[in-house]
Design a protein around this motif. Structure first.
Motif, short mmCIF file in Angstrom:
data_model
loop_
_atom_site.label_atom_id
_atom_site.label_comp_id
_atom_site.label_asym_id
_atom_site.label_seq_id
_atom_site.Cartn_x
_atom_site.Cartn_y
_atom_site.Cartn_z
N PRO A 1 14.85 27.72 14.25
CA PRO A 1 14.87 26.27 14.54
C PRO A 1 13.52 25.74 14.99
O PRO A 1 13.27 24.55 14.92
CB PRO A 1 15.90 26.14 15.66
CG PRO A 1 15.99 27.49 16.28
CD PRO A 1 15.65 28.48 15.19
N LYS A 2 12.61 26.61 15.44
CA LYS A 2 11.29 26.13 15.90
C LYS A 2 10.45 25.63 14.73
O LYS A 2 9.67 24.71 14.88
CB LYS A 2 10.56 27.25 16.63
CG LYS A 2 11.24 27.67 17.90
CD LYS A 2 10.51 28.83 18.53
CE LYS A 2 11.27 29.31 19.76
NZ LYS A 2 10.69 30.53 20.32
N GLY A 3 10.62 26.24 13.56
CA GLY A 3 9.83 25.85 12.41
C GLY A 3 10.47 24.74 11.60
O GLY A 3 9.92 24.31 10.60
N TRP A 4 11.63 24.28 12.05
CA TRP A 4 12.36 23.27 11.28
C TRP A 4 12.04 21.87 11.78
O TRP A 4 12.03 21.63 12.99
CB TRP A 4 13.86 23.51 11.42
CG TRP A 4 14.67 22.56 10.62
CD1 TRP A 4 14.94 22.62 9.31
CD2 TRP A 4 15.36 21.40 11.11
NE1 TRP A 4 15.73 21.56 8.93
CE2 TRP A 4 16.00 20.80 10.02
CE3 TRP A 4 15.47 20.80 12.36
CZ2 TRP A 4 16.75 19.65 10.15
CZ3 TRP A 4 16.22 19.64 12.47
CH2 TRP A 4 16.84 19.09 11.37
N THR A 5 11.75 20.97 10.88
CA THR A 5 11.53 19.58 11.25
C THR A 5 12.58 18.74 10.52
O THR A 5 12.91 19.00 9.37
CB THR A 5 10.13 19.10 10.84
OG1 THR A 5 9.98 19.28 9.44
CG2 THR A 5 9.05 19.87 11.58
N PRO A 6 13.11 17.72 11.19
CA PRO A 6 14.10 16.87 10.53
C PRO A 6 13.46 16.13 9.36
O PRO A 6 12.25 15.85 9.38
CB PRO A 6 14.54 15.91 11.63
CG PRO A 6 13.61 16.07 12.75
CD PRO A 6 12.87 17.34 12.57
N PRO A 7 14.25 15.80 8.35
CA PRO A 7 13.69 15.14 7.18
C PRO A 7 13.16 13.73 7.46
O PRO A 7 12.29 13.25 6.76
CB PRO A 7 14.84 15.10 6.18
CG PRO A 7 16.07 15.33 6.99
CD PRO A 7 15.66 16.08 8.20
N PHE A 8 13.67 13.08 8.49
CA PHE A 8 13.19 11.75 8.82
C PHE A 8 13.43 11.49 10.30
O PHE A 8 14.27 12.13 10.93
CB PHE A 8 13.89 10.67 7.98
CG PHE A 8 15.39 10.72 8.08
CD1 PHE A 8 16.08 10.05 9.08
CD2 PHE A 8 16.11 11.45 7.16
CE1 PHE A 8 17.45 10.11 9.16
CE2 PHE A 8 17.50 11.51 7.23
CZ PHE A 8 18.16 10.85 8.24
#
Length: 52
Positions: free
Chosen positions: A43-50
């Motif tokens: 989850p640390k490397g995940w960014t929301p799409p917007f």
């Protein structure tokens, strides 16, 4: 000519949808055989799409 093209596109669309459904179903069944474990991403490397 245009009618035949429409019928061909309609049949190809349903063929692709059916193939996608069965591939997704097969992947789901394979996952349930392995104990239903889903591989979680970091989850640390995940960014929301917007941003809201």
């Amino acid at each position: 000519m245009a009618g035949a093209l429409c019928v061909l596109m309609f049949c190809l669309e349903w063929l692709v949808l059916t193939l996608a459904f069965f591939l997704r179903y097969y992947a789901f069944m394979e996952g349930s055989r392995n104990g239903g474990k889903v591989q979680a991403e970091d989850p640390k490397g995940w960014t929301p799409p917007f941003h809201v």
